[in-house]
Design an enzyme around this catalytic site. Structure first.
Site, short mmCIF file in Angstrom:
data_model
loop_
_atom_site.label_atom_id
_atom_site.label_comp_id
_atom_site.label_asym_id
_atom_site.label_seq_id
_atom_site.Cartn_x
_atom_site.Cartn_y
_atom_site.Cartn_z
N ARG A 125 0.81 -1.23 0.00
CA ARG A 125 0.00 0.00 0.00
C ARG A 125 0.84 1.27 0.00
O ARG A 125 0.38 2.33 0.42
CB ARG A 125 -0.96 0.04 1.18
N LYS A 147 2.08 11.94 -10.47
CA LYS A 147 1.35 10.95 -11.27
C LYS A 147 2.28 9.78 -11.60
O LYS A 147 3.36 9.98 -12.14
CB LYS A 147 0.90 11.57 -12.59
N GLU A 189 7.89 20.50 -23.86
CA GLU A 189 7.18 20.75 -22.58
C GLU A 189 7.69 22.03 -21.91
O GLU A 189 6.93 22.75 -21.25
CB GLU A 189 7.32 19.57 -21.63
N LYS A 231 5.85 24.77 -12.49
CA LYS A 231 4.93 23.64 -12.34
C LYS A 231 4.59 23.42 -10.86
O LYS A 231 3.43 23.16 -10.52
CB LYS A 231 5.50 22.38 -12.97
N GLU A 241 -6.65 17.18 -10.59
CA GLU A 241 -6.80 17.82 -11.89
C GLU A 241 -7.94 18.84 -11.92
O GLU A 241 -9.01 18.55 -12.41
CB GLU A 241 -7.03 16.76 -12.95
N ARG A 245 -4.69 23.56 -12.81
CA ARG A 245 -3.80 22.53 -13.35
C ARG A 245 -4.05 22.27 -14.84
O ARG A 245 -3.20 21.77 -15.55
CB ARG A 245 -3.96 21.25 -12.54
N ASN A 249 -2.32 21.43 -19.67
CA ASN A 249 -2.79 20.66 -20.82
C ASN A 249 -2.74 21.45 -22.13
O ASN A 249 -3.19 20.96 -23.16
CB ASN A 249 -4.23 20.17 -20.59
N HIS A 252 -2.19 19.84 -25.50
CA HIS A 252 -2.32 18.40 -25.31
C HIS A 252 -3.62 17.80 -25.83
O HIS A 252 -3.71 16.60 -26.04
CB HIS A 252 -2.15 18.03 -23.83
N HIS A 256 -2.52 14.89 -27.91
CA HIS A 256 -2.82 13.50 -27.59
C HIS A 256 -3.50 12.80 -28.78
O HIS A 256 -3.27 11.62 -29.04
CB HIS A 256 -3.74 13.40 -26.36
N HIS A 268 5.68 12.01 -28.01
CA HIS A 268 4.83 12.90 -27.23
C HIS A 268 5.19 14.38 -27.43
O HIS A 268 4.33 15.20 -27.70
CB HIS A 268 4.91 12.54 -25.75
ZN ZN Z 1 2.98 16.33 -21.98
#
Ligand code: ZN
Ligand code: ADP
Length: 364
Positions: A125, A147, A189, A231, A241, A245, A249, A252, A256, A268
């Site tokens: 855990r 993340k 980025e 960041k 999110e 935040r 994106n 993105h 994506h 990416h």
């Molecule tokens: Zn990215």
């Protein structure tokens, strides 16, 4: 000189950790890890490329600093972000007698960070983990935010968790061996975060542009520190999110979709670069963004060696369906983060379908 940035996470359970950045940071890690985790067993997880370049040396110096250290090696590449790899690591660690006091040190790019971080999040855990990101992308992008996760056959990063590291150590000198394409990926980025949040930083990137190479550790330290601080400022105010935040994106939504439609043949960072320009064209057409700012964004990305056009041969059907299933879309309506000017963006903008079609179609 070591730059230390505190990441402060207000919710759901308050936490703080530090990101330490310097050229040559690697040499200082054993001493710091030994001080933070005295007499604890270290599991050094890395990929075979990074093991050869830096992992063996880090292993030796951890042992010399008195740490009982086990090295676990995974194959390089996205395929390692897989259930099978996680299971193999977990089985090995359980068989070798892991306990709650064990510490995972993740040395590598995003793949190693995500996979090792996911193991750390789920084993017993959750056990402590220390991140040592070795690609520019991982240094600026995945070192803050917590993340971690792996891919599923139905999509990327679908299985994951939030699990924050105990500390992050960034050595910008390690970037000198990074393949050029990987360096460009990270630059996408860096440019994104500047465009989204800090006009002055964007101007600085334009100014330094030509001298931004893999082998300029001093400048890279400054650049990575600035991106990480931006960041951290965003994530610190809003861990899950939510509104703020979402600015991360930028580029993105279309990015994506381009990535997915190419079957992940497009990297990416390249996809984000294409997305930044396509989304900014939409912002211009909607009268939100001055054309001069679009031109500057496109110029900076191109001079970093990044693509800015949706490739003609991209599978249009897959692209359209990927745009529709993007998790940021609500009720089938495309919702975007769009630039208002360099350094400032607006979240949750609904884009009328004609604009979307006009700027992502064959003439894009
Ligand atoms: Zn990215
Ligand atoms: P990302 O951070 O872009 O997700 P990956 O974890 O997929 O990157 O790493 C990209 C590739 O670069 C991998 O093959 C990895 O072994 C290699 N790599 C990572 N860091 C370095 C480095 N500092 N020097 C050379 N190659 C590296």
């Amino acid at each position: 000189v070591i730059t230390s940035i505190e990441v402060h996470l207000p919710s759901p359970s308050p936490r703080r950790y530090r990101v330490h950045i310097a050229a040559g940071m690697l040499d200082d890690i054993p001493r710091r890890v030994a001080a933070m985790f005295p007499a604890r067993r270290i599991w050094l997880i890395t990929d075979s490329t990074v093991l050869r370049l830096y992992g063996r040396k880090l292993h030796r110096s951890l042992v010399r600093a008195g740490m009982d250290t086990v090295v676990l090696e995974i194959p390089p590449g996205e395929a390692s972000k897989h259930e099978r790899v996680v299971r193999a690591i977990q089985t090995h660690m359980l068989e070798q007698g892991i306990d709650r006091d064990s510490v995972i040190v993740a040395l590598g790019g995003g793949v190693v960070g995500d996979t090792a971080g996911f193991v750390a999040a789920t084993l017993l855990r959750g056990i402590a983990y220390v991140q040592v990101p070795t690609t520019l992308l991982a240094q600026v992008d995945s070192s803050v935010g917590g993340k971690v996760g792996i891919n599923h056959r139905l999509g990327k990063n679908l299985i994951g968790a939030f699990h924050h590291p105990a500390a992050v150590y960034i050595d910008t000198a390690l970037l000198s061996t990074l393949p050029a394409a990987e360096f460009r990926n990270g630059m996408a980025e860096v440019i994104k975060i500047a465009a989204a949040t800090d006009r002055e930083f964007f101007r600085e990137l334009e100014r330094r542009n030509r001298r931004l190479t893999r082998t300029a550790p001093g400048m890279l330290t400054h650049l990575v520190a600035r991106a990480v601080r931006l960041k951290a400022g965003i994530v610190g105010r809003d861990e899950r999110e939510q509104a703020l935040r979402k600015v991360l994106n930028l580029g993105h939504t279309i990015g994506h979709a381009v990535e997915a439609a190419s079957g992940f043949g497009i990297q990416h960072g390249e996809a984000v670069s294409i997305g930044l320009v396509a989304e900014s064209r939409i912002a211009c057409a909607m009268g939100m963004l001055p054309p001069a700012d679009l031109a500057r964004l496109s110029r900076l990305l191109r001079s970093a060696g990044l693509p800015v056009q949706i490739p003609r041969k991209l599978d249009r059907k897959r692209f359209a369906s990927a745009l529709a299933v993007d998790k940021k879309s609500a009720l089938g309506m495309a919702r975007f983060v769009l630039l208002r000017r360099l350094g400032q963006c607006v979240v949750g903008v609904s884009v009328p379908t004609p604009f979307l079609a006009a700027f992502t179609g064959d003439e894009a």
